[in-house]
Design a protein around this motif. Sequence first.
Motif, short mmCIF file in Angstrom:
data_model
loop_
_atom_site.label_atom_id
_atom_site.label_comp_id
_atom_site.label_asym_id
_atom_site.label_seq_id
_atom_site.Cartn_x
_atom_site.Cartn_y
_atom_site.Cartn_z
N VAL A 104 5.58 6.26 -6.73
CA VAL A 104 4.38 7.33 -6.97
C VAL A 104 4.48 8.43 -5.95
O VAL A 104 5.55 8.64 -5.25
N CYS B 189 -3.58 -0.01 -0.29
CA CYS B 189 -2.32 0.26 -0.87
C CYS B 189 -1.44 0.56 0.37
O CYS B 189 -1.86 1.13 1.38
N ASP C 272 6.11 0.20 -7.68
CA ASP C 272 5.98 1.38 -8.61
C ASP C 272 6.31 2.58 -7.59
O ASP C 272 6.13 2.81 -6.43
N SER D 150 -0.23 -3.81 -2.22
CA SER D 150 -1.60 -3.58 -2.56
C SER D 150 -2.63 -4.78 -2.65
O SER D 150 -2.46 -5.85 -3.18
N ASP E 139 -7.74 2.62 -7.70
CA ASP E 139 -7.04 2.19 -8.68
C ASP E 139 -5.91 1.29 -8.40
O ASP E 139 -5.56 0.99 -6.75
N VAL F 231 5.37 1.64 -3.84
CA VAL F 231 4.01 0.91 -3.43
C VAL F 231 4.61 -0.32 -2.87
O VAL F 231 5.37 -1.11 -3.64
N ASP G 134 0.40 9.68 -10.04
CA ASP G 134 1.21 8.75 -11.05
C ASP G 134 2.72 9.07 -11.15
O ASP G 134 3.37 8.13 -11.13
N TRP H 129 -2.57 -0.20 -8.12
CA TRP H 129 -0.97 0.32 -8.27
C TRP H 129 -0.32 -0.93 -8.00
O TRP H 129 -0.56 -1.82 -7.18
#
Lengths: 490, 271
Positions: free
Chosen positions: A469, A445, A467, A436, A461, A433, A422, A463
């Motif tokens: 990461v 992803c 984002d 997704s 998860d 990202v 994260d 994402w």
Amino acid sequence: MAKEKIIELLNISKIYDGNPVVKNISLSIKRGEFVTLLGPSGCGKTTTLRMIAGFERPDSGQIFFNGKNISNVPPHKRNINTVFQKYALFPHLNVFNNIAFGLKIKKVPDGEPYEKDGVKYQNVRSLTKDEITTKVNKALEMVDLADFGYRHVDSLSGGQQQRVAIARALVNEPEVLLLDEPLGALDLKMRKDMQLELMSMHKKLGITFIYVTHDQEEALTMSDTIVVMDRGVIQQIGSPVKIYDEPANIFVADFIGESNIYTGIMNKDYVVSFLGKQFTCVDKGFKYDEPIDVIIRPEDIKVVSADDKKCLMCVEVLSSVFKGNYYQTTCLTCDEDTYGDRNEILVHDNVECTVGEIIGLYIKPFDLHIMRKSRVVNKLITHMEDNFVVDICGGKFECMADLPADTPVEVEVEFDDVLIIDDENDGTICAEVVESIYKGSYYLCILRTDDYYEFFVDTLDEWNKGDRVGININADKIKITPIEVNDEQE
Amino acid sequence: MNKSSSNQQSRRALMISRKVFSYPYLIFMLIFVVVPLVMILFNAFIKDDSFTLANFVTFFSQREGLAILGNSLVLGFATTIICLLLGYPVAYILARYHVKTRTLALLFIVPMWINFLIRTLAIKEIFMTLDVKLGMGTVLFGMIYNYLPFMILPLHTTLTSIDKSYGEAANDLGCDEVSVFARVTLPLSVPGIISGITMVFIPTISTFAISQYLSERTVMLFGDSIDMMFKLTETWGVGSVMSLVMLVLVIIANVLLNRFNKDTTKGGGLV
């Protein structure tokens, strides 16, 4: 009329500050076509348009216009006009003078061409005031703004400014009209009206339109041909029907319309297995047990009763929402797939289901769209940093290979062995990202590292695109093979 | 009905309460702007403790005084035009090639941190060392040197605020780089030009120190002679008349510039 190519892009690439925005794309556009470049923001569609207009020079590759290489021709010498995203109407000129702008500069041939000392000459002249007035008034009429010539551009509504921008481009009688998200700033109703108007203008004028949008519905409505772009690459070129019905890969399927996307295996010709079951399909020519992606449009799935003969699989209803002309039903498969997961399926059918009910689903073999995976494993060429340490995208990863520093190696990492962190600072390397895609029980992803390598990652998860990461990979999950270096290079 | 009227009332109350904040400024303006102006006006009509037009007659019948006024205007025009010709390309290049604001500050704002009298005296020393004869030329140089930043800054602001897409649109419609400039960039930068002219022309016609220092008092400008009227000869009446003439000139210049600005671009006035 013969449909010859009017514009051809050949292996075009464009890099901004090391970021490859457009990667080696080739595309040809026929005269009179309505072509839409469609893709999410940052996919390179606007850059491509700007290269056709001449505002950007490609870093490599060529652009042909009527067979002539125009890659280095400045925009004012191209017979192409643009309607800009924010219209770019000149604020110091009124509507009439905005439209007349191009005409006042234009030179037209005057008299017959003549030859002198073996060189051909052609006198040119500017357009007369009367000619300009006639043309501008005609253009104003075409966009229904006949009495607006002396209005100031600031006093017009968004839709009217849009029309002025179109008139200003079309009055120069370009062979190609470029439109860069021209309807983006308009409200929904106005947008629908303008879509129809642009289509009828295209039909009436017969010139080539190249349209850029991120709105799939707009693209499907208006275009003869859609070019779907993603991450700087053309994913598919085809008619709206073809793009919708036969998406070339999961990115196109995910971007256009709603889809159920699953990973499966092609057991043999006409037999595919996914969601832990075998299905009959109409595809062949795959390798034995080749991993593939399956795409099913929600409207192609029919609800039947669980004990119906046609029932291909049983599912439990999670929710059922009325959407006007259909019910959108979300289901969960009763049986587990080979990984032990139950998968979500989205169904659009006009049958209302109650939550918790077990229903059967039927899909025609023809509606199972099967496509090769663009990648089955993350593979990259790099070198050893030290014994048991390998360099991946600028980060030092521990690994199991006892090879001396600087040994060139090939690294392979499975999709589900890449760990997404994260907080980008906690990862060995950072990434953004960029994609997704939900695949029923997990997400695929795509993470773009800071040196523009793309990692494909399977993760439970969700994402968000954009984002930042971190990426970690366990030492035992990095497969390393030394590669031989050509002796000639040394 | 009731609701809207009470709404209006509360809004009115709010307006009154907001007005209160402007009182200090009003009082300040009254004491330091309006009262001095009234005093000048009053002085202009007073000679030997009686109400008279004699001061006006004195000023407008003296050839010398009018010549000084003419000189000042010519010098003001020359300074403004040269500042514009020098400043526009600089502002254009800075805006066009995305020179960092810091560089801009370093080049044009940092010199302004030094007191302008000191700068002027320094120039004088340089001229003297170089054996340049002090006179009209050196005064003009000093004016340009001191007022050039006031031309560049508004031009730079206007030029950077012009959206890049206008240039691209003009390009797209058939303009080469030169006609993009002539047909789009230049007309769109008129507000900046106007504001630059205002910020250079008006101070140059009223300044006095530069001409005093850089010409050894051989060049008399209007500001200098007003200064002299008050300080040396103590003919306050004639000095006041000259100040009024100055004021009228400034007002005329402002009105003309603003009108020109409104004609070319609607709503782009910066002054």
